[in-house]
Design a protein around this motif. Structure first.
Motif, mmCIF file in Angstrom:
data_model
loop_
_atom_site.group_PDB
_atom_site.id
_atom_site.type_symbol
_atom_site.label_atom_id
_atom_site.label_comp_id
_atom_site.label_asym_id
_atom_site.label_seq_id
_atom_site.Cartn_x
_atom_site.Cartn_y
_atom_site.Cartn_z
ATOM 1 N N TRP A 51 41.000 27.510 -5.296
ATOM 2 C CA TRP A 51 41.573 27.426 -6.640
ATOM 3 C C TRP A 51 42.681 26.384 -6.701
ATOM 4 N N VAL A 52 43.538 26.342 -5.668
ATOM 5 C CA VAL A 52 44.631 25.366 -5.637
ATOM 6 C C VAL A 52 44.058 23.955 -5.555
ATOM 7 N N LYS A 53 43.050 23.764 -4.729
ATOM 8 C CA LYS A 53 42.413 22.447 -4.599
ATOM 9 C C LYS A 53 41.842 21.993 -5.947
ATOM 10 N N GLN A 54 41.163 22.889 -6.645
ATOM 11 C CA GLN A 54 40.589 22.552 -7.950
ATOM 12 C C GLN A 54 41.690 22.255 -8.965
ATOM 13 N N PHE A 55 42.751 23.030 -8.950
ATOM 14 C CA PHE A 55 43.860 22.828 -9.878
ATOM 15 C C PHE A 55 44.522 21.473 -9.639
ATOM 16 N N ARG A 56 44.732 21.121 -8.360
ATOM 17 C CA ARG A 56 45.315 19.810 -8.035
ATOM 18 C C ARG A 56 44.416 18.676 -8.516
ATOM 19 N N LYS A 57 43.117 18.853 -8.351
ATOM 20 C CA LYS A 57 42.155 17.844 -8.791
ATOM 21 C C LYS A 57 42.237 17.657 -10.303
ATOM 22 N N GLU A 58 42.319 18.761 -11.034
ATOM 23 C CA GLU A 58 42.432 18.686 -12.494
ATOM 24 C C GLU A 58 43.758 18.042 -12.907
ATOM 25 N N LEU A 59 44.833 18.362 -12.198
ATOM 26 C CA LEU A 59 46.125 17.749 -12.497
ATOM 27 C C LEU A 59 46.089 16.247 -12.252
ATOM 28 N N ALA A 60 45.486 15.843 -11.164
ATOM 29 C CA ALA A 60 45.395 14.417 -10.847
ATOM 30 C C ALA A 60 44.624 13.678 -11.926
ATOM 31 N N GLY A 61 43.543 14.266 -12.409
ATOM 32 C CA GLY A 61 42.757 13.644 -13.469
ATOM 33 C C GLY A 61 43.529 13.534 -14.769
ATOM 34 N N SER A 62 44.240 14.578 -15.137
ATOM 35 C CA SER A 62 44.998 14.543 -16.387
ATOM 36 C C SER A 62 46.190 13.610 -16.274
ATOM 37 N N ASN A 63 46.810 13.523 -15.096
ATOM 38 C CA ASN A 63 47.945 12.613 -14.906
ATOM 39 C C ASN A 63 47.503 11.164 -14.996
ATOM 40 N N ALA A 64 46.331 10.831 -14.471
ATOM 41 C CA ALA A 64 45.829 9.462 -14.545
ATOM 42 C C ALA A 64 45.588 9.066 -15.999
ATOM 43 N N ILE A 65 45.035 9.968 -16.772
ATOM 44 C CA ILE A 65 44.794 9.700 -18.193
ATOM 45 C C ILE A 65 46.119 9.542 -18.929
ATOM 46 N N ASP A 66 47.080 10.418 -18.627
ATOM 47 C CA ASP A 66 48.394 10.338 -19.272
ATOM 48 C C ASP A 66 49.089 9.022 -18.946
ATOM 49 N N MET A 67 48.988 8.555 -17.702
ATOM 50 C CA MET A 67 49.640 7.308 -17.308
ATOM 51 C C MET A 67 49.062 6.124 -18.073
ATOM 52 N N VAL A 68 47.761 6.099 -18.281
ATOM 53 C CA VAL A 68 47.131 4.996 -19.002
ATOM 54 C C VAL A 68 47.541 5.023 -20.466
ATOM 55 N N THR A 69 47.512 6.188 -21.088
ATOM 56 C CA THR A 69 47.836 6.252 -22.508
ATOM 57 C C THR A 69 49.321 6.006 -22.759
ATOM 58 N N GLN A 70 50.193 6.330 -21.820
ATOM 59 C CA GLN A 70 51.618 6.088 -22.002
ATOM 60 C C GLN A 70 51.995 4.636 -21.749
ATOM 61 N N SER A 71 51.208 3.927 -20.927
ATOM 62 C CA SER A 71 51.561 2.563 -20.595
ATOM 63 C C SER A 71 51.258 1.589 -21.718
ATOM 64 N N SER A 72 50.394 1.975 -22.634
ATOM 65 C CA SER A 72 50.020 1.099 -23.732
ATOM 66 C C SER A 72 49.770 1.947 -24.974
ATOM 67 N N PRO A 73 50.259 1.523 -26.130
ATOM 68 C CA PRO A 73 50.059 2.324 -27.337
ATOM 69 C C PRO A 73 48.586 2.507 -27.690
ATOM 70 N N THR A 74 47.741 1.571 -27.283
ATOM 71 C CA THR A 74 46.315 1.700 -27.600
ATOM 72 C C THR A 74 45.550 2.392 -26.494
ATOM 73 N N GLY A 75 46.206 2.648 -25.361
ATOM 74 C CA GLY A 75 45.538 3.256 -24.218
ATOM 75 C C GLY A 75 44.868 2.232 -23.334
ATOM 76 N N ALA A 76 44.904 0.949 -23.733
ATOM 77 C CA ALA A 76 44.294 -0.109 -22.934
ATOM 78 C C ALA A 76 45.361 -0.749 -22.066
ATOM 79 N N VAL A 77 44.942 -1.222 -20.913
ATOM 80 C CA VAL A 77 45.857 -1.873 -19.994
ATOM 81 C C VAL A 77 45.415 -3.310 -19.798
ATOM 82 N N ASP A 78 46.351 -4.255 -19.913
ATOM 83 C CA ASP A 78 46.043 -5.667 -19.718
ATOM 84 C C ASP A 78 46.067 -5.989 -18.233
#
Length: 83
Positions: A51-78
């Motif tokens: 369960w912890v392994k799965q939770f960490r995996k889900e957190l890593a996925g959501s953090n990667a998405i959050d980092m991309v959307t926060q770095s650019s207002p459109t969600g795209a990275v140059d």
């Protein structure tokens, strides 16, 4: 808190909410898998680890998405190499 959905023979089927609660508790409180298994009355220590392994995996996925959307207002990275 709801611990399981239903019992199948000798096997419990745990709710996703309960699994997440256990995983978060392990990570937040720094518990070992054994300590968490005892605390939440889970017979297999390995289950807590899964369960912890799965939770960490889900957190890593959501953090990667959050980092991309926060770095650019459109969600795209140059990624161009312009000087």
């Amino acid at each position: 808190m709801e611990r399981f959905i239903k019992k199948h023979g000798k096997r419990w089927v745990w709710s996703p909410t309960f699994k997440m609660h256990v995983a978060r508790t392990v990570l937040d409180k720094g518990l070992s898998y054994l300590e968490a298994a005892e605390l939440f009355n889970i017979k297999r220590v390995k289950t807590v680890g899964e369960w912890v392994k799965q939770f960490r995996k889900e957190l890593a996925g959501s953090n990667a998405i959050d980092m991309v959307t926060q770095s650019s207002p459109t969600g795209a990275v140059d990624l161009s190499l312009s000087d």
